[in-house]
Write a protein that holds these residues in place. Sequence first.
Motif, PDB file in Angstrom:
ATOM      1  N   ASN A 118       0.827  -1.216   0.000  1.00 18.04           N
ATOM      2  CA  ASN A 118       0.000   0.000   0.000  1.00 18.04           C
ATOM      3  C   ASN A 118       0.862   1.269   0.000  1.00 18.04           C
ATOM      4  O   ASN A 118       0.433   2.324  -0.436  1.00 18.04           O
ATOM      5  CB  ASN A 118      -0.916  -0.030   1.229  1.00 18.04           C
ATOM      6  N   ALA A 122       3.198   6.397   6.185  1.00 14.44           N
ATOM      7  CA  ALA A 122       3.008   6.133   7.612  1.00 14.44           C
ATOM      8  C   ALA A 122       2.928   4.635   7.938  1.00 14.44           C
ATOM      9  O   ALA A 122       2.698   4.270   9.083  1.00 14.44           O
ATOM     10  CB  ALA A 122       1.727   6.820   8.105  1.00 14.44           C
ATOM     11  N   GLU A 165       2.656  -7.752 -10.660  1.00 10.41           N
ATOM     12  CA  GLU A 165       3.510  -8.477  -9.713  1.00 10.41           C
ATOM     13  C   GLU A 165       2.866  -8.483  -8.331  1.00 10.41           C
ATOM     14  O   GLU A 165       2.275  -7.483  -7.914  1.00 10.41           O
ATOM     15  CB  GLU A 165       4.881  -7.793  -9.596  1.00 10.41           C
TER      16      GLU A 165
HETATM   17  C1  LIG Z   1      -9.352   1.361  11.075  1.00  7.25           C
HETATM   18  C2  LIG Z   1      -8.025   1.217  10.408  1.00  7.25           C
HETATM   19  C3  LIG Z   1      -6.869   1.509  11.132  1.00  7.25           C
HETATM   20  C4  LIG Z   1      -5.614   1.391  10.535  1.00  7.25           C
HETATM   21  N1  LIG Z   1      -4.498   1.695  11.261  1.00  7.25           N
HETATM   22  C5  LIG Z   1      -3.261   1.562  10.714  1.00  7.25           C
HETATM   23  C6  LIG Z   1      -2.091   1.856  11.479  1.00  7.25           C
HETATM   24  O1  LIG Z   1      -2.149   2.204  12.654  1.00  7.25           O
HETATM   25  N2  LIG Z   1      -0.883   1.702  10.868  1.00  7.25           N
HETATM   26  C7  LIG Z   1      -0.760   1.282   9.574  1.00  7.25           C
HETATM   27  O2  LIG Z   1       0.365   1.157   9.088  1.00  7.25           O
HETATM   28  N3  LIG Z   1      -1.871   1.003   8.824  1.00  7.25           N
HETATM   29  C8  LIG Z   1      -3.095   1.129   9.356  1.00  7.25           C
HETATM   30  N4  LIG Z   1      -4.211   0.847   8.622  1.00  7.25           N
HETATM   31  C9  LIG Z   1      -4.058   0.465   7.216  1.00  7.25           C
HETATM   32  C10 LIG Z   1      -4.093  -1.063   6.942  1.00  7.25           C
HETATM   33  O3  LIG Z   1      -4.767  -1.774   7.953  1.00  7.25           O
HETATM   34  C11 LIG Z   1      -2.685  -1.659   6.792  1.00  7.25           C
HETATM   35  O4  LIG Z   1      -1.927  -0.945   5.849  1.00  7.25           O
HETATM   36  C12 LIG Z   1      -2.751  -3.143   6.384  1.00  7.25           C
HETATM   37  O5  LIG Z   1      -1.553  -3.777   6.736  1.00  7.25           O
HETATM   38  C13 LIG Z   1      -3.050  -3.362   4.910  1.00  7.25           C
HETATM   39  O6  LIG Z   1      -3.044  -4.767   4.674  1.00  7.25           O
HETATM   40  P1  LIG Z   1      -4.247  -5.493   3.942  1.00  7.25           P
HETATM   41  O7  LIG Z   1      -3.906  -6.927   3.916  1.00  7.25           O
HETATM   42  O8  LIG Z   1      -5.557  -5.136   4.546  1.00  7.25           O
HETATM   43  O9  LIG Z   1      -4.097  -4.846   2.483  1.00  7.25           O
HETATM   44  P2  LIG Z   1      -5.205  -4.639   1.353  1.00  7.25           P
HETATM   45  O10 LIG Z   1      -6.152  -3.574   1.753  1.00  7.25           O
HETATM   46  O11 LIG Z   1      -5.784  -5.954   0.930  1.00  7.25           O
HETATM   47  O12 LIG Z   1      -4.260  -4.124   0.177  1.00  7.25           O
HETATM   48  C14 LIG Z   1      -3.596  -2.871   0.292  1.00  7.25           C
HETATM   49  C15 LIG Z   1      -2.869  -2.583  -1.025  1.00  7.25           C
HETATM   50  O13 LIG Z   1      -1.802  -3.497  -1.203  1.00  7.25           O
HETATM   51  C16 LIG Z   1      -2.003  -4.294  -2.393  1.00  7.25           C
HETATM   52  N5  LIG Z   1      -1.601  -5.636  -2.004  1.00  7.25           N
HETATM   53  C17 LIG Z   1      -2.075  -6.361  -0.944  1.00  7.25           C
HETATM   54  N6  LIG Z   1      -1.396  -7.511  -0.853  1.00  7.25           N
HETATM   55  C18 LIG Z   1      -0.500  -7.512  -1.875  1.00  7.25           C
HETATM   56  C19 LIG Z   1       0.493  -8.432  -2.308  1.00  7.25           C
HETATM   57  N7  LIG Z   1       0.722  -9.597  -1.671  1.00  7.25           N
HETATM   58  N8  LIG Z   1       1.251  -8.114  -3.385  1.00  7.25           N
HETATM   59  C20 LIG Z   1       1.049  -6.948  -4.039  1.00  7.25           C
HETATM   60  N9  LIG Z   1       0.126  -6.036  -3.681  1.00  7.25           N
HETATM   61  C21 LIG Z   1      -0.637  -6.322  -2.613  1.00  7.25           C
HETATM   62  C22 LIG Z   1      -3.465  -4.149  -2.761  1.00  7.25           C
HETATM   63  O14 LIG Z   1      -3.685  -4.284  -4.148  1.00  7.25           O
HETATM   64  C23 LIG Z   1      -3.751  -2.727  -2.263  1.00  7.25           C
HETATM   65  O15 LIG Z   1      -3.301  -1.805  -3.228  1.00  7.25           O
HETATM   66  C24 LIG Z   1      -5.488   0.956   9.186  1.00  7.25           C
HETATM   67  C25 LIG Z   1      -6.674   0.649   8.457  1.00  7.25           C
HETATM   68  C26 LIG Z   1      -7.908   0.770   9.064  1.00  7.25           C
HETATM   69  C27 LIG Z   1      -9.141   0.426   8.269  1.00  7.25           C
END
Ligand SMILES: Cc1cc2nc3c(=O)[nH]c(=O)nc-3n(C[C@H](O)[C@H](O)[C@H](O)COP(=O)(O)OP(=O)(O)OC[C@H]3O[C@@H](n4cnc5c(N)ncnc54)[C@H](O)[C@@H]3O)c2cc1C
Length: 286
Positions: A118, A122, A165
């Motif tokens: 992502n 931060a 990728e």
């Molecule tokens: C309420 C809330 C609080 C949050 N607090 C924080 C926080 O304190 N700190 C923080 O850092 N983040 C925070 N986040 C953001 C988020 O939770 C994190 O960044 C999380 O780790 C994203 O992982 P995911 O598996 O949900 O990714 P997804 O939402 O499934 O994907 C995120 C992005 O990465 C891409 N992607 C996912 N997996 C892959 C892969 N294997 N290869 C290539 N591309 C990929 C997707 O296409 C998309 O563009 C928060 C989100 C919410 C909703």
Amino acid sequence: MIGTFDYVRVGSIKEGCELLAARNGGAVALAGGTDLLVSIRNTGRSPDLLVDFKDVAQLNRLVTDNDAGAMIGACVPLNVIADNTVINDRFTALAAAARSVGSYQVRNRATLGGNIANASPAADTAPALLVLGASVNVTGKDGTRKIPIDKLFTGVKKTSLRAGEVITDISLPPVGSRARSAFLKKQRVKGHDLAIINMAVSYDPDAEALRVAIGSCAVTPILLPPVNLSENEPIDELAERLNDIAQAAISPIDDIRASAVYRLGLVPVLLSDLLSVLLAPEGGAR
Ligand SMILES: Cc1cc2nc3c(=O)[nH]c(=O)nc-3n(C[C@H](O)[C@H](O)[C@H](O)COP(=O)(O)OP(=O)(O)OC[C@H]3O[C@@H](n4cnc5c(N)ncnc54)[C@H](O)[C@@H]3O)c2cc1C
């Protein structure tokens, strides 16, 4: 209201990569969805197809070995990383960073791969992975390659991943027996919030190697150039030296979380706290 899109849950990396390649940019990888689905809802812009990799067994493996380091599948949830004993003992900064993300419920879905793909400035796990010297293993239609983590982030929400990728896993090199690392995050509220600033430091007394990485203070998380430790240099002098390097390397902005000036002012505070924990864990001089 969330837009409409096709959805496929895949059982293998190959199947997923073929789908991503076939849609020619219209398909995106889905992991926990805690960034992606929020973004689709907030922007109203949906990809044509979400390719859900979360059930792929290979992406859910977490293998640790004191001699060989660790290999963390891209879809391993952050709570699993935060609870892993070896990650806590040997790669402490990463466990602490994973634990600092969102809420327990968010961390049950949120994955390590998603946090770095992502590419938010931060992203909490990024500084930890930077000081631990992680590499990102990726697969696409042209095969596999390894990207050093300091070459992954190229801008706000931008990475060096090529179209189609996916990150398959993140590898952490072994750390020395006396090496240690720590992570700190400042946020506006005690509950879940993105970082005003986050920072990780790793220190190996046997290699006299100290690494510092800072997030939320530039368009990408920043790994500072390595510093040589002088013998018996007091922690406050070292913190001052590192602060000078950090202030030159970062370029924070004013945003809803904090002003640039406030962020710059937090750098020496976090540095001092982290160095005290790592260099003089029993208190006093190192
Ligand atoms: C309420 C809330 C609080 C949050 N607090 C924080 C926080 O304190 N700190 C923080 O850092 N983040 C925070 N986040 C953001 C988020 O939770 C994190 O960044 C999380 O780790 C994203 O992982 P995911 O598996 O949900 O990714 P997804 O939402 O499934 O994907 C995120 C992005 O990465 C891409 N992607 C996912 N997996 C892959 C892969 N294997 N290869 C290539 N591309 C990929 C997707 O296409 C998309 O563009 C928060 C989100 C919410 C909703």
